[in-house]
Design a protein around this motif. Structure first.
Motif, PDB file in Angstrom:
ATOM      1  N   PHE A 302      55.220  10.669  48.129  1.00  0.00           N
ATOM      2  CA  PHE A 302      54.096  10.676  47.189  1.00  0.00           C
ATOM      3  C   PHE A 302      53.232   9.427  47.383  1.00  0.00           C
ATOM      4  CE2 PHE A 302      57.272  13.323  45.157  1.00  0.00           C
ATOM      5  CZ  PHE A 302      56.528  14.398  44.709  1.00  0.00           C
ATOM      6  N   GLY A 303      51.925   9.578  47.198  1.00  0.00           N
ATOM      7  CA  GLY A 303      51.010   8.457  47.331  1.00  0.00           C
ATOM      8  C   GLY A 303      51.170   7.442  46.212  1.00  0.00           C
ATOM      9  N   SER A 304      50.321   6.448  46.238  1.00  0.00           N
ATOM     10  CA  SER A 304      50.453   5.335  45.285  1.00  0.00           C
ATOM     11  C   SER A 304      49.946   5.683  43.891  1.00  0.00           C
ATOM     12  CB  SER A 304      49.684   4.119  45.810  1.00  0.00           C
ATOM     13  OG  SER A 304      48.320   4.457  46.026  1.00  0.00           O
ATOM     14  N   GLY A 305      49.259   6.837  43.745  1.00  0.00           N
ATOM     15  CA  GLY A 305      48.748   7.230  42.431  1.00  0.00           C
ATOM     16  C   GLY A 305      49.839   7.804  41.550  1.00  0.00           C
ATOM     17  N   SER A 306      49.451   8.327  40.366  1.00  0.00           N
ATOM     18  CA  SER A 306      50.408   8.900  39.420  1.00  0.00           C
ATOM     19  C   SER A 306      50.940  10.224  39.956  1.00  0.00           C
ATOM     20  CB  SER A 306      49.719   9.117  38.067  1.00  0.00           C
ATOM     21  OG  SER A 306      50.577   9.808  37.200  1.00  0.00           O
ATOM     22  N   PHE A 307      52.252  10.440  39.822  1.00  0.00           N
ATOM     23  CA  PHE A 307      52.834  11.683  40.302  1.00  0.00           C
ATOM     24  C   PHE A 307      53.930  12.191  39.372  1.00  0.00           C
ATOM     25  CE2 PHE A 307      55.420   8.308  41.888  1.00  0.00           C
ATOM     26  CZ  PHE A 307      56.716   8.781  41.919  1.00  0.00           C
ATOM     27  N   SER A 308      54.068  11.614  38.165  1.00  0.00           N
ATOM     28  CA  SER A 308      55.150  12.006  37.261  1.00  0.00           C
ATOM     29  C   SER A 308      55.037  13.469  36.846  1.00  0.00           C
ATOM     30  CB  SER A 308      55.161  11.110  36.023  1.00  0.00           C
ATOM     31  OG  SER A 308      53.907  11.191  35.355  1.00  0.00           O
ATOM     32  N   ASP A 309      53.797  13.974  36.668  1.00  0.00           N
ATOM     33  CA  ASP A 309      53.628  15.368  36.268  1.00  0.00           C
ATOM     34  C   ASP A 309      54.064  16.311  37.380  1.00  0.00           C
ATOM     35  OD1 ASP A 309      51.514  14.383  37.813  1.00  0.00           O
ATOM     36  OD2 ASP A 309      50.200  16.023  37.173  1.00  0.00           O
ATOM     37  N   LYS A 310      53.876  15.897  38.621  1.00  0.00           N
ATOM     38  CA  LYS A 310      54.258  16.739  39.753  1.00  0.00           C
ATOM     39  C   LYS A 310      55.764  16.882  39.861  1.00  0.00           C
ATOM     40  CE  LYS A 310      50.221  15.384  42.515  1.00  0.00           C
ATOM     41  NZ  LYS A 310      49.775  14.750  43.779  1.00  0.00           N
ATOM     42  N   THR A 311      56.483  15.818  39.560  1.00  0.00           N
ATOM     43  CA  THR A 311      57.934  15.856  39.742  1.00  0.00           C
ATOM     44  C   THR A 311      58.596  16.850  38.805  1.00  0.00           C
ATOM     45  OG1 THR A 311      58.219  13.995  38.216  1.00  0.00           O
ATOM     46  CG2 THR A 311      58.020  13.483  40.568  1.00  0.00           C
ATOM     47  N   GLN A 312      57.981  17.131  37.666  1.00  0.00           N
ATOM     48  CA  GLN A 312      58.561  18.102  36.732  1.00  0.00           C
ATOM     49  C   GLN A 312      58.419  19.534  37.251  1.00  0.00           C
ATOM     50  OE1 GLN A 312      60.372  17.410  33.915  1.00  0.00           O
ATOM     51  NE2 GLN A 312      60.233  15.354  34.790  1.00  0.00           N
ATOM     52  N   LYS A 313      57.334  19.798  37.965  1.00  0.00           N
ATOM     53  CA  LYS A 313      57.078  21.143  38.447  1.00  0.00           C
ATOM     54  C   LYS A 313      57.570  21.363  39.874  1.00  0.00           C
ATOM     55  CE  LYS A 313      52.943  21.571  35.550  1.00  0.00           C
ATOM     56  NZ  LYS A 313      51.487  21.790  35.526  1.00  0.00           N
ATOM     57  N   THR A 314      58.053  20.327  40.498  1.00  0.00           N
ATOM     58  CA  THR A 314      58.441  20.437  41.902  1.00  0.00           C
ATOM     59  C   THR A 314      59.655  21.334  42.074  1.00  0.00           C
ATOM     60  OG1 THR A 314      58.861  19.134  43.904  1.00  0.00           O
ATOM     61  CG2 THR A 314      60.023  18.458  41.935  1.00  0.00           C
ATOM     62  N   PRO A 315      59.719  22.125  43.137  1.00  0.00           N
ATOM     63  CA  PRO A 315      60.901  22.961  43.371  1.00  0.00           C
ATOM     64  C   PRO A 315      62.135  22.101  43.657  1.00  0.00           C
ATOM     65  CG  PRO A 315      59.023  23.704  44.683  1.00  0.00           C
ATOM     66  CD  PRO A 315      58.647  22.375  44.104  1.00  0.00           C
ATOM     67  N   VAL A 333      62.048  30.546  43.301  1.00  0.00           N
ATOM     68  CA  VAL A 333      61.961  29.094  43.130  1.00  0.00           C
ATOM     69  C   VAL A 333      62.611  28.691  41.816  1.00  0.00           C
ATOM     70  CG1 VAL A 333      60.408  27.110  42.937  1.00  0.00           C
ATOM     71  CG2 VAL A 333      59.800  29.027  44.423  1.00  0.00           C
ATOM     72  N   ILE A 334      63.457  27.675  41.862  1.00  0.00           N
ATOM     73  CA  ILE A 334      63.912  26.995  40.644  1.00  0.00           C
ATOM     74  C   ILE A 334      63.250  25.623  40.636  1.00  0.00           C
ATOM     75  CG2 ILE A 334      65.869  26.068  39.358  1.00  0.00           C
ATOM     76  CD1 ILE A 334      67.633  28.168  40.625  1.00  0.00           C
ATOM     77  N   ALA A 335      62.485  25.348  39.589  1.00  0.00           N
ATOM     78  CA  ALA A 335      61.753  24.083  39.497  1.00  0.00           C
ATOM     79  C   ALA A 335      62.560  23.054  38.707  1.00  0.00           C
ATOM     80  CB  ALA A 335      60.396  24.310  38.836  1.00  0.00           C
ATOM     81  N   ALA A 336      62.111  21.807  38.784  1.00  0.00           N
ATOM     82  CA  ALA A 336      62.809  20.719  38.106  1.00  0.00           C
ATOM     83  C   ALA A 336      62.846  20.908  36.602  1.00  0.00           C
ATOM     84  CB  ALA A 336      62.163  19.380  38.467  1.00  0.00           C
ATOM     85  N   ASP A 337      61.824  21.575  36.045  1.00  0.00           N
ATOM     86  CA  ASP A 337      61.804  21.805  34.597  1.00  0.00           C
ATOM     87  C   ASP A 337      62.530  23.104  34.218  1.00  0.00           C
ATOM     88  OD1 ASP A 337      60.068  23.634  35.617  1.00  0.00           O
ATOM     89  OD2 ASP A 337      58.327  23.018  34.436  1.00  0.00           O
ATOM     90  N   GLN A 338      63.365  23.610  35.137  1.00  0.00           N
ATOM     91  CA  GLN A 338      64.240  24.769  34.915  1.00  0.00           C
ATOM     92  C   GLN A 338      63.460  26.067  34.699  1.00  0.00           C
ATOM     93  OE1 GLN A 338      67.102  23.717  31.835  1.00  0.00           O
ATOM     94  NE2 GLN A 338      68.370  22.694  33.345  1.00  0.00           N
ATOM     95  N   ARG A 339      62.326  26.167  35.382  1.00  0.00           N
ATOM     96  CA  ARG A 339      61.637  27.445  35.459  1.00  0.00           C
ATOM     97  C   ARG A 339      62.128  28.185  36.693  1.00  0.00           C
ATOM     98  NH1 ARG A 339      56.967  26.971  37.082  1.00  0.00           N
ATOM     99  NH2 ARG A 339      57.035  24.739  37.487  1.00  0.00           N
ATOM    100  N   VAL A 340      62.284  29.506  36.575  1.00  0.00           N
ATOM    101  CA  VAL A 340      62.660  30.342  37.718  1.00  0.00           C
ATOM    102  C   VAL A 340      61.517  31.306  37.973  1.00  0.00           C
ATOM    103  CG1 VAL A 340      64.333  31.979  38.648  1.00  0.00           C
ATOM    104  CG2 VAL A 340      65.090  30.177  37.093  1.00  0.00           C
ATOM    105  N   GLU A 341      61.048  31.346  39.220  1.00  0.00           N
ATOM    106  CA  GLU A 341      59.929  32.204  39.566  1.00  0.00           C
ATOM    107  C   GLU A 341      60.216  32.977  40.850  1.00  0.00           C
ATOM    108  OE1 GLU A 341      56.195  29.549  37.865  1.00  0.00           O
ATOM    109  OE2 GLU A 341      56.894  29.255  39.932  1.00  0.00           O
TER     110      GLU A 341
END
Length: 719
Positions: A302-315, A333-341
């Protein structure tokens, strides 16, 4: 600068290609043919045909759509400018360009870059650079995504990584690195190392010169030297590797027992089969070693900017089900926030996802309160399902088998069958059913007698791994293959039993016995197998799965374990064997084998009190024996019988495959000392030595010439 279709091909910074790796030489074997294929306007529609006709590793590697799997879960929405390093013939370029504002590709091979440009000539946002990174780097800009493929990652340095991260990556952007693991499990298991083509070359150490593969620790070191904070780095583990990814694991979701079941993946080179891959991989899992020994890495930076929101949705886990017809292709896909798609690979696949959603409602009506159906919700490009955890009925039955035995496990299976195939409601199965015939075959339908019953809706994938227990709840996880036309309940039962037996550790179970135990007629077994084959054809359609091309492409497997066992068995037969006897006959039960190392043997043996006769067999083939020493109780043996001929000194010749010396009249408790050198000799050589000696026929005691013996051997073989 050259324009190919709408694609810009820039060769301004190209110079003669650097030395290519052995892997790249194999990949480029059919490059001229591949160029002709992609120059055809209709080639995307005929992709499968191009690969399947006269298949080769080179065509499979460059043209297979499965190559895109490793990136699919991360490219579901549009992104900004993209840079691809090591783009090759463009296996990943298309999916990147589809989702990018603009896409720049760089590869050191002019021929590969030309293929890439022709392949994607309809894209208006694509520039392909042919040249080395050091020369092309001044032409590159800032990017929201930089993808580093294997051919470039093996040439990556900390300096290049620092340059990409600090100069060419947007603060909110990402770098994705695909890399082979120097300590990959496949290399331990006997697959040649990708870059060198040699067995165990990466495991035994590398020269330190680029290109080279790296372990997880070595990548951590490069990332640290590239000034990338550890909290901005995430590892994924493509399985079986990053070229043809069928599952994607992470540190948050590692493989579970039984998931690592792909062992035939050596399409490019002959491999060694050293051990049972599945069992050893399971051992690695149990000891927490999978991340270190994953065959490949997908490193997300991840780049130097904010990425906390991405980590929750990441597979955190992805399973691909796209070795199928396009209308059934998707990935889960099972995402970090426990969504299954369940995500459709293309628009055509959305119809199948809508069907699954509809079948949820039908199954809920069928099972009522006895069984829960995993809840689903249709989204723009996917079907979202409830995230549930628990123990599968498969695991439950297998644990019961281990702890309580087969009978208890059979009762668990019976309980399961009664749960998922209820006695009521039932409807008649009609043999004249075009929907059934389209999926399972018309001849299969005709094999079922009148009176055959069906459920109102039939989930044919009611396998025990698809149902879990969670705090008293019984939840059906996957009901993708549910049909609303009649299917014989016997077939549903057969599939439950068949897939239970296909799991590991079922060697004590016989399919026919299990079929009979649960009331299925053995005469229907071929019908069930035909239905299964037709169903798989229905699912795959015109698509040619990568696994189906394995036997047509692979150079093969060398079964080392089998060969070693055979060699050891041969050594055992050809070792020196002592037979001990008193008044009784010599026998195998009263014998002892001594290994012969390098044809030489030296031993000191204390004989039992009841041993008065000793037979010494120096193997089971014609040979020369040099008796350096043969003593009993410290005295040289002067009298003995044998099946060979003494030539000179201590040299004996045995012209038949039963050489032996026999010592009689030994005193009780004697000590034998023996030093011998044994050299096998073929019958042809012995025949050529005619006249040198006249070996004795062990059956008649008469000495006969080699001409006589050769004649007898010839007559025996002729008859």
């Amino acid at each position: 600068m050259e324009l190919i279709g709408s694609v810009q091909l820039n060769t301004d910074v190209f110079r003669e290609e650097p030395v290519r790796t052995d892997a790249e030489r194999l990949q480029d074997a059919d490059l001229e043919e591949i160029l002709r294929i992609v120059q055809d306007e209709s080639w995307p529609e005929s992709r499968d045909k191009a690969i399947a006709e006269n298949p080769s590793w080179s065509k499979l590697y460059h043209l297979s759509d499965i190559r895109k799997n490793v990136l699919r879960p991360f490219l579901r929405k549009k992104t900004g400018k993209v840079l691809e390093l090591g783009s090759g013939c463009g296996a990943l370029t298309g999916i990147l360009a589809e989702h990018a504002e603009t896409a720049d590709c760089l590869d050191a091979s002019a021929k590969r870059s030309l293929v890439n440009a022709f392949r994607h000539r309809k894209f208006t946002n694509l520039t392909v650079y042919a040249g080395e990174y050091a020369l092309a780097e001044p032409l590159l800009g800032k990017y929201s995504l930089i993808v580093v493929e294997e051919s470039f990652s093996c040439r990556m340095t900390a300096q290049i990584l620092d340059s990409l991260y600090s100069k060419h990556l947007d603060p909110d952007g990402e770098i994705w690195i695909l890399a082979e693991n120097r300590l990959g499990f496949q290399y331990l298991a006997g697959v040649p190392e990708q870059l060198s083509g040699q067995f165990f070359s990466g495991l035994e150490g590398q020269t330190g010169n680029l290109p080279e593969t790296r372990s997880k620790k070595e990548w951590d070191d490069i990332l640290a030297k590239g000034k990338i904070p550890s909290e901005r780095i995430g590892y994924y583990y493509p399985y079986p590797e990053c070229r043809f990814t069928m599952a994607l694991y992470s540190d948050s979701r590692l493989p579970e027992p039984g998931e690592l079941d792909i062992i035939d993946n050596n399409y490019d080179r002959k491999r060694l089969r050293i051990f049972d891959d599945r069992k050893v991989q399971q051992t690695f899992l149990e000891n927490g070693l999978f991340p270190q020994f994953s065959n490949s890495f997908f490193i997300r930076v991840f780049g130097s900017g904010s990425f906390s929101d991405k980590t929750q949705k990441t597979p955190v886990y992805v399973k691909f089900s796209n070795e199928r017809s396009g209308r059934f292709s998707f990935y889960t896909v099972i995402a970090a926030d426990q969504r299954v798609e369940k995500v459709a690979v293309n628009r055509e696949g959305m119809e199948h996802l809508r069907h699954i959603r509809q079948m949820q409602k039908e199954l809920e009506r069928l099972y009522g309160d006895t069984l829960e159906i995993n809840r689903s919700c249709l989204k723009e490009d996917c079907l979202e399902l409830e995230y549930v955890q628990g123990e599968t009925f498969q695991t439950k039955a297998e644990r019961c088998f281990r702890n309580k035995g087969k009978e208890a496990a059979l009762q668990e299976i019976q309980n399961y069958l009664e749960l998922v195939i209820p006695a009521e409601p039932r409807i008649p199965f009609f043999r004249e059913n075009p929907q059934f015939a389209a999926v399972f075959g018309a001849s299969a339908a005709a094999a079922f007698p009148s009176g055959t019953e069906s459920l109102p809706v039939s989930d044919i994938d009611l396998i025990m791994a698809n149902l879990i227990c969670d705090s008293g709840r019984k939840i059906l996880l996957d009901y993708e293959w549910t049909f609303d036309f009649p299917i014989p309940v016997e077939f549903l039962k057969y599939r439950v039993l068949h897939y239970f037996l296909s799991g590991p550790g079922k060697s004590e179970w016989e399919t026919e016995d299990l079929i009979a135990h649960f009331g299925l007629k053995e005469t229907l077994l071929p019908v069930f197998q035909e239905m299964e084959r037709n169903f798989q054809k229905y699912v795959s359609g015109a698509h040619v799965a990568v696994r189906e091309l394995y036997t047509k492409i692979t150079p093969g497997v060398l079964p080392v374990r089998t060969l070693v066992d055979q060699r050891l068995e041969k050594q055992a037969r050809n070792g020196l064997r002592l037979y001990y006897a008193g008044s009784e006959e010599f026998s195998e039960q009263n014998s002892e084998l001594f290994p012969v190392q390098g044809g030489e043997l030296s031993l000191r043996k204390y004989l039992e009190q009841d041993v008065s006769r000793l037979r010494i067999d120096p193997g089971e083939e014609s040979c020369l024996c040099f008796l350096r020493k043969l003593e009993v109780n410290g005295e040289p043996v002067k009298r003995m019988s044998c099946s060979g001929k003494k030539v000179s000194g201590g040299v004996w010749v045995f012209s038949h495959p039963d050489p032996w010396f026999c010592l009689e009249g030994l005193t009780p408790g004697s000590v034998l000392e023996l030093e011998m050198k044994i050299a096998p000799v073929s019958e042809e050589i012995l025949c050529a030595m005619e006249g040198v000696f006249r070996p004795e026929n062990p059956e008649t005691g008469r000495r006969e010439s080699l001409r006589e013996k050769a004649g007898k051997i010839w007559k025996h073989r002729k008859n």
